[in-house]
Scaffold this motif. Structure first.
Motif, mmCIF file in Angstrom:
data_model
loop_
_atom_site.group_PDB
_atom_site.id
_atom_site.type_symbol
_atom_site.label_atom_id
_atom_site.label_comp_id
_atom_site.label_asym_id
_atom_site.label_seq_id
_atom_site.Cartn_x
_atom_site.Cartn_y
_atom_site.Cartn_z
ATOM 1 N N ARG A 92 -23.448 -28.908 6.995
ATOM 2 C CA ARG A 92 -23.276 -27.966 7.376
ATOM 3 C C ARG A 92 -24.012 -26.772 7.564
ATOM 4 N NH1 ARG A 92 -17.275 -27.545 7.504
ATOM 5 N NH2 ARG A 92 -17.560 -29.437 8.720
ATOM 6 N N MET A 93 -24.404 -26.450 6.981
ATOM 7 C CA MET A 93 -25.429 -25.019 7.047
ATOM 8 C C MET A 93 -26.893 -26.005 7.279
ATOM 9 S SD MET A 93 -23.111 -22.857 6.759
ATOM 10 C CE MET A 93 -24.690 -21.481 6.325
ATOM 11 N N ALA A 94 -27.199 -26.553 6.295
ATOM 12 C CA ALA A 94 -28.495 -27.372 6.607
ATOM 13 C C ALA A 94 -29.170 -28.168 8.578
ATOM 14 C CB ALA A 94 -29.026 -28.221 6.209
ATOM 15 N N SER A 95 -27.747 -27.825 9.246
ATOM 16 C CA SER A 95 -27.841 -27.868 10.281
ATOM 17 C C SER A 95 -27.661 -26.509 11.305
ATOM 18 C CB SER A 95 -26.982 -29.220 10.834
ATOM 19 O OG SER A 95 -25.647 -28.080 10.874
ATOM 20 N N ILE A 96 -27.473 -25.704 11.092
ATOM 21 C CA ILE A 96 -27.246 -24.537 10.839
ATOM 22 C C ILE A 96 -29.258 -23.766 11.171
ATOM 23 C CG2 ILE A 96 -27.029 -22.222 11.120
ATOM 24 C CD1 ILE A 96 -23.655 -23.867 10.784
ATOM 25 N N PHE A 97 -29.718 -24.350 10.015
ATOM 26 C CA PHE A 97 -30.365 -23.164 9.801
ATOM 27 C C PHE A 97 -31.797 -24.454 8.075
ATOM 28 C CE2 PHE A 97 -32.924 -20.591 6.649
ATOM 29 C CZ PHE A 97 -33.567 -19.954 7.325
ATOM 30 N N PRO A 98 -32.057 -25.311 8.912
ATOM 31 C CA PRO A 98 -32.981 -26.387 8.579
ATOM 32 C C PRO A 98 -33.911 -25.896 7.437
ATOM 33 C CG PRO A 98 -33.142 -26.629 10.698
ATOM 34 C CD PRO A 98 -32.631 -25.775 10.510
ATOM 35 N N LEU A 99 -34.103 -24.868 7.119
ATOM 36 C CA LEU A 99 -35.087 -23.744 5.579
ATOM 37 C C LEU A 99 -34.613 -24.430 4.669
ATOM 38 C CD1 LEU A 99 -37.060 -21.755 7.761
ATOM 39 C CD2 LEU A 99 -38.139 -23.699 6.697
ATOM 40 N N TYR A 100 -32.981 -24.692 5.082
ATOM 41 C CA TYR A 100 -32.103 -24.474 3.768
ATOM 42 C C TYR A 100 -33.276 -25.371 2.394
ATOM 43 C CZ TYR A 100 -29.148 -20.323 4.808
ATOM 44 O OH TYR A 100 -28.257 -19.529 5.502
ATOM 45 N N ASP A 101 -32.739 -26.674 3.488
ATOM 46 C CA ASP A 101 -33.498 -27.999 2.861
ATOM 47 C C ASP A 101 -34.853 -28.136 2.102
ATOM 48 O OD1 ASP A 101 -31.002 -29.764 2.823
ATOM 49 O OD2 ASP A 101 -31.724 -30.683 6.080
ATOM 50 N N ASN A 102 -35.601 -27.258 2.759
ATOM 51 C CA ASN A 102 -36.529 -26.831 2.596
ATOM 52 C C ASN A 102 -36.654 -26.707 0.930
ATOM 53 O OD1 ASN A 102 -37.463 -28.126 4.169
ATOM 54 N ND2 ASN A 102 -38.846 -26.453 4.900
ATOM 55 N N TYR A 103 -35.422 -25.112 0.958
ATOM 56 C CA TYR A 103 -35.857 -24.410 -0.020
ATOM 57 C C TYR A 103 -34.970 -24.790 -1.176
ATOM 58 C CZ TYR A 103 -35.674 -20.513 3.234
ATOM 59 O OH TYR A 103 -36.099 -19.429 4.582
ATOM 60 N N GLN A 104 -33.944 -25.605 -0.446
ATOM 61 C CA GLN A 104 -33.557 -26.642 -2.200
ATOM 62 C C GLN A 104 -34.751 -27.680 -2.772
ATOM 63 O OE1 GLN A 104 -30.056 -26.205 -3.904
ATOM 64 N NE2 GLN A 104 -32.170 -27.145 -5.134
ATOM 65 N N THR A 105 -35.545 -28.570 -1.664
ATOM 66 C CA THR A 105 -36.457 -28.601 -2.174
ATOM 67 C C THR A 105 -37.553 -28.366 -3.486
ATOM 68 O OG1 THR A 105 -36.810 -29.875 -0.484
ATOM 69 C CG2 THR A 105 -38.203 -30.813 -1.636
ATOM 70 N N THR A 106 -37.969 -27.203 -3.142
ATOM 71 C CA THR A 106 -38.800 -26.081 -3.614
ATOM 72 C C THR A 106 -38.496 -25.378 -5.223
ATOM 73 O OG1 THR A 106 -38.900 -24.431 -2.258
ATOM 74 C CG2 THR A 106 -39.928 -26.348 -2.079
ATOM 75 N N SER A 107 -37.495 -25.204 -5.122
ATOM 76 C CA SER A 107 -36.557 -24.444 -5.357
ATOM 77 C C SER A 107 -35.283 -25.027 -7.392
ATOM 78 C CB SER A 107 -35.733 -23.555 -5.053
ATOM 79 O OG SER A 107 -34.638 -23.208 -6.747
ATOM 80 N N ASP A 108 -36.036 -24.881 -8.454
ATOM 81 C CA ASP A 108 -35.771 -25.686 -9.569
ATOM 82 C C ASP A 108 -34.113 -25.014 -9.940
ATOM 83 O OD1 ASP A 108 -38.179 -26.278 -9.652
ATOM 84 O OD2 ASP A 108 -38.778 -24.759 -11.510
ATOM 85 N N ARG A 109 -33.623 -24.751 -9.221
ATOM 86 C CA ARG A 109 -32.034 -24.187 -9.445
ATOM 87 C C ARG A 109 -31.658 -24.723 -8.247
ATOM 88 N NH1 ARG A 109 -30.365 -19.947 -5.422
ATOM 89 N NH2 ARG A 109 -31.603 -19.414 -4.795
ATOM 90 N N GLU A 110 -29.616 -24.554 -8.806
ATOM 91 C CA GLU A 110 -29.313 -25.412 -7.771
ATOM 92 C C GLU A 110 -28.924 -24.379 -6.570
ATOM 93 O OE1 GLU A 110 -27.071 -28.327 -6.203
ATOM 94 O OE2 GLU A 110 -28.484 -28.890 -7.800
ATOM 95 N N ILE A 111 -29.031 -24.544 -4.972
ATOM 96 C CA ILE A 111 -28.756 -23.098 -5.169
ATOM 97 C C ILE A 111 -27.309 -23.347 -3.811
ATOM 98 C CG2 ILE A 111 -29.501 -22.354 -2.529
ATOM 99 C CD1 ILE A 111 -31.880 -23.036 -2.747
ATOM 100 N N PRO A 112 -26.745 -22.129 -4.699
ATOM 101 C CA PRO A 112 -25.335 -22.395 -4.046
ATOM 102 C C PRO A 112 -24.954 -22.378 -2.699
ATOM 103 C CG PRO A 112 -25.125 -20.641 -5.566
ATOM 104 C CD PRO A 112 -26.833 -21.359 -5.556
ATOM 105 N N VAL A 113 -23.821 -22.854 -2.732
ATOM 106 C CA VAL A 113 -22.817 -22.349 -0.647
ATOM 107 C C VAL A 113 -21.737 -22.334 -1.339
ATOM 108 C CG1 VAL A 113 -21.673 -23.546 1.073
ATOM 109 C CG2 VAL A 113 -23.469 -24.930 0.358
#
Length: 153
Positions: free
Chosen positions: A118-139
């Motif tokens: 739901r959040m990535a549909s609002i702001f697709p860059l979240y998927d990019n951030y998760q792909t490039t991050s070593d940490r699990e990004i919390p919702v």
């Protein structure tokens, strides 16, 4: 969450502070939609200082709850506001002209996938951030503990 007259410290990042100021001065008429994304103001209590800290965040809805993502643009460290709310989960939210107290918590691994989508549909860059991050990004789920304001998009 706040004592009468208690000072709130806005984000030290200049563009975020400008966004907050415009949001506050217009009750969200300017700022609720920031570059096309829906935003709210989140106030947390500092985990070390005890001071109130306010920032502006993109949000989504899940029924009567609000969702925000602790992405910090995929940085190694989570944003300070996330660390603050994990220590002090009662937060204040401003959505347009409405303000309310909410209980914040991190979505569980079982809850996260549809909320993330739901959040990535609002702001697709979240998927990019998760792909490039070593940490699990919390919702983060913000559940109002006072009457929910008039629904916003």
């Amino acid at each position: 969450m706040t004592a009468p007259g208690e000072e709130i410290h806005d984000s030290p990042t200049p563009w975020v502070a400008d966004h907050i100021r415009a949001y506050l001065e217009t009750d969200g008429a300017q700022g609720h939609l920031y570059q096309g994304w829906p935003t709210l103001l989140l106030t947390t209590r500092g985990r070390r200082s005890g001071r109130l800290r306010r920032t502006a965040l993109i949000y989504g809805r899940d029924a009567d709850r609000y969702l925000v993502v602790a992405s910090n643009a995929g940085a190694v460290q989570p944003p300070a506001w996330y660390l603050n709310l994990t220590a002090h989960p009662q937060v204040a939210v401003q959505l347009g002209a409405d303000t309310f107290t909410a209980q914040a918590r991190t979505a569980t691994p079982q809850e996260k996938p549809p909320l993330w989508a739901r959040m990535a549909s609002i702001f697709p860059l979240y998927d990019n951030y998760q792909t490039t991050s070593d940490r699990e990004i919390p919702v983060v789920i913000l559940a109002p503990v006072t009457p929910d304001p008039t629904p916003h998009p």
